[in-house]
Design a protein around this motif. Structure first.
Motif, PDB file in Angstrom:
ATOM      1  N   GLU A  16      -7.790  -0.767   1.605  1.00 29.01           N
ATOM      2  CA  GLU A  16      -7.625   0.705   1.216  1.00 29.01           C
ATOM      3  C   GLU A  16      -8.699   1.334   1.917  1.00 29.01           C
ATOM      4  O   GLU A  16      -7.930   2.727   1.793  1.00 29.01           O
ATOM      5  N   LYS A  20      -6.469   3.281   4.312  1.00 26.97           N
ATOM      6  CA  LYS A  20      -5.548   4.046   3.303  1.00 26.97           C
ATOM      7  C   LYS A  20      -6.150   5.098   2.813  1.00 26.97           C
ATOM      8  O   LYS A  20      -5.457   6.308   3.412  1.00 26.97           O
ATOM      9  N   ASN A  21      -7.193   5.396   2.713  1.00 32.57           N
ATOM     10  CA  ASN A  21      -7.949   6.657   2.277  1.00 32.57           C
ATOM     11  C   ASN A  21      -8.182   7.397   3.736  1.00 32.57           C
ATOM     12  O   ASN A  21      -7.864   9.039   3.902  1.00 32.57           O
ATOM     13  N   VAL A  41       0.749  -1.235  -0.199  1.00 32.25           N
ATOM     14  CA  VAL A  41      -0.147  -0.215  -0.091  1.00 32.25           C
ATOM     15  C   VAL A  41       0.622   1.613   0.379  1.00 32.25           C
ATOM     16  O   VAL A  41       0.875   2.279  -0.556  1.00 32.25           O
ATOM     17  N   ASP A 100       2.096   1.611  -4.036  1.00 32.65           N
ATOM     18  CA  ASP A 100       1.629   2.479  -3.962  1.00 32.65           C
ATOM     19  C   ASP A 100       1.291   3.737  -4.457  1.00 32.65           C
ATOM     20  O   ASP A 100       1.281   5.021  -5.011  1.00 32.65           O
TER      21      ASP A 100
END
Length: 202
Positions: free
Chosen positions: A148, A151-152, A54, A57
């Motif tokens: 995900e 992460k946000n 992550v 990315d």
């Protein structure tokens, strides 16, 4: 007794294998932590690779910035990793690991070794520990989020200023809190560098 020896050996092997995704060689402080927290070390081994995927990315897409040392990307690495680990591991244990990691950074500095192209310093370590704390808070409050989604959340917290960075000028040079440029070559042997710790939205 034999079982406990196997656990200790397994913890050591795990910490050595974590070296592949770590910023520097696993220090004696981190190995010592693993000896006292073998099951947590096993969980970290299972999750750390995913956290680094992550991170890569976010690094490659330049969602935040490109500074792996002292910048928002650095803040993300620490906050996200600790948030992802804190979904499964108690923050108290992770906090001790974070402290052990920064002790390792101090040893790396003393050996004239770099981390992401820069030598560690006292304020950079303070920044990392503060961003770890943000990660603990996010991980505790969002135990069920996917990688995900987590992460946000971390990116949002960094953008609103709940993480910490080191101040730079428009030329990307570190500056003091009085905006005076810092010539790092003047501090090669100094652990304390007059950088300035600021909120991540400043």
């Amino acid at each position: 007794m034999l079982k406990s020896k196997y656990i200790i050996l397994l913890a050591i092997l795990i910490t050595l294998s974590i070296d592949a995704v770590s910023q520097h060689s696993i220090s004696k402080y981190e190995i010592r932590w693993a000896l006292f927290h073998p099951w947590a070390a096993i969980k970290i081994k299972c999750r750390l690779n995913q956290a680094m995927i992550v991170y890569q990315d976010v690094k490659n897409t330049l969602i935040l910035d490109s500074f792996e040392s002292g910048g928002k990307l650095d803040a993300f690495r620490h906050s996200y990793t600790m948030a992802y680990l804190a979904q499964k591991i108690k923050p108290k244990k992770l906090r001790k690991l974070g402290i052990a990691h920064e002790k390792g950074n101090k040893k790396q500095f003393e050996k004239h070794k770099t981390e992401h192209g820069e030598r560690a310093d006292s304020l950079a370590c303070d920044m990392d520990l503060k961003n770890n704390e943000l990660g603990f808070l996010i991980g505790r409050n969002h135990r069920k989020l996917s990688k995900e989604e987590l992460k946000n959340v971390v990116i949002r917290e960094i953008k609103v200023g709940n993480a910490w960075c080191l101040k730079r000028n428009s030329s990307h040079q570190y500056v003091t809190c009085q905006n005076e440029p810092i010539l790092l070559e003047n501090y090669l042997e100094k652990w304390v560098v007059p950088k300035c710790l600021i909120k991540s939205n400043e």
